[in-house]
Design an enzyme around this catalytic site. Sequence first.
Site, PDB file in Angstrom:
ATOM      1  N   CYS A   2       0.616  -1.522  -0.243  1.00 15.96           N
ATOM      2  CA  CYS A   2      -0.228   0.431  -0.071  1.00 15.96           C
ATOM      3  C   CYS A   2       1.190   0.835   0.034  1.00 15.96           C
ATOM      4  O   CYS A   2       0.606   2.001  -0.667  1.00 15.96           O
ATOM      5  CB  CYS A   2      -1.102  -0.218   1.241  1.00 15.96           C
ATOM      6  SG  CYS A   2      -0.619  -0.138   2.290  1.00 15.96           S
ATOM      7  N   HIS A  13      -2.153   0.845   6.605  1.00 12.20           N
ATOM      8  CA  HIS A  13      -3.113   0.703   5.300  1.00 12.20           C
ATOM      9  C   HIS A  13      -3.473   2.058   4.687  1.00 12.20           C
ATOM     10  O   HIS A  13      -3.904   3.022   5.210  1.00 12.20           O
ATOM     11  CB  HIS A  13      -3.882  -0.241   5.202  1.00 12.20           C
ATOM     12  CG  HIS A  13      -4.779  -0.657   3.920  1.00 12.20           C
ATOM     13  ND1 HIS A  13      -4.050  -1.448   3.258  1.00 12.20           N
ATOM     14  CD2 HIS A  13      -5.207   0.056   2.855  1.00 12.20           C
ATOM     15  CE1 HIS A  13      -4.579  -1.778   1.657  1.00 12.20           C
ATOM     16  NE2 HIS A  13      -5.402  -0.430   2.143  1.00 12.20           N
ATOM     17  N   ASN A  69      -5.483   1.845  -4.338  1.00  9.98           N
ATOM     18  CA  ASN A  69      -4.918   1.410  -3.384  1.00  9.98           C
ATOM     19  C   ASN A  69      -3.813   0.010  -3.526  1.00  9.98           C
ATOM     20  O   ASN A  69      -4.922  -1.024  -4.290  1.00  9.98           O
ATOM     21  CB  ASN A  69      -5.577   1.398  -1.984  1.00  9.98           C
ATOM     22  CG  ASN A  69      -6.433   0.091  -1.401  1.00  9.98           C
ATOM     23  OD1 ASN A  69      -6.581  -0.762  -0.740  1.00  9.98           O
ATOM     24  ND2 ASN A  69      -7.638   0.209  -2.436  1.00  9.98           N
TER      25      ASN A  69
END
Length: 289
Positions: free
Chosen positions: A198, A249, A261
């Site tokens: 990410c 994240h 993402n």
Amino acid sequence: MSGEGAGGTAQVSAEVLRYEPLIRKYAEEYGIGEYVGLIMALIQQESGGRQLDVMQSSESIGLPPGGITDPDYSIKIGVKYFSEVMKQAKGDIRLALQAYNFGNSFIQYALERGGYSEEVASQFSQIMSEKLGWSSYGDVNYVEHVLRYYNTENGSIVVVGDGTQRFDVEEVHNIMKKFLGFPYVWGGRTPASGGFDCSGLLEYAFAQVGINLYGTAESQYNKTIPVPENQIKPGDLVFFSTYKSGPSHVGMYVGDGKFINANGSNGTSYSSVEEWKKLYPFLGFRRIP
């Protein structure tokens, strides 16, 4: 060749994801680079990535089923054949997919009857099974079976910034879009890694426009400032706590409740902010100062 369904992403198994670099190589060689995700979905249906004839492409060159025993060669032949049926089908992915299963003679049959439909596929299957003396011919639901692994929405998302971010939002988004369908790779920071994690996706994309987001999701959290949810706009970052406490994240908000993402389920893809809020602790939106 780019048309409906181009640029989407696939939700496939790790066994299929491992072949993504080969699929991309041959898709670009044969002029269908924007359909990597669709080819991965096709492979999920054909073999799940668990057989040597990965794309079940041996019959397209006159060999018996499973006659190809080299995965690289199977993908090369399969992608080449799919590129041919895509061209004959004039970019209609449903017609091309059914032709991949039935053979390219289905294309002319369908075009003479108004194009692809499940009814036309059923008629063709019945004609061929009677002609060959078989109990059945092909998979009349092949299109549906492949597309359940494929998200076509991703190719249609367009992001336009309002000029108030310190970078060109559209440019950064376009950089990230090039990697839609790339697998998730822990520690992946560049395309050479074969995929991204990410923070790596954001670090790489923003570096291309001169912004330093080097580091983990937590580092990127600390380099940004909070934004009230009623003031968010494309280009803001969105953070969640997933496998550990604190920011673990991150993605970039693109508008309409979605963010781009790299995640372990779908690789580089778009996700719903609200759906992720149901799964993980939400740490808010933040902006690059």
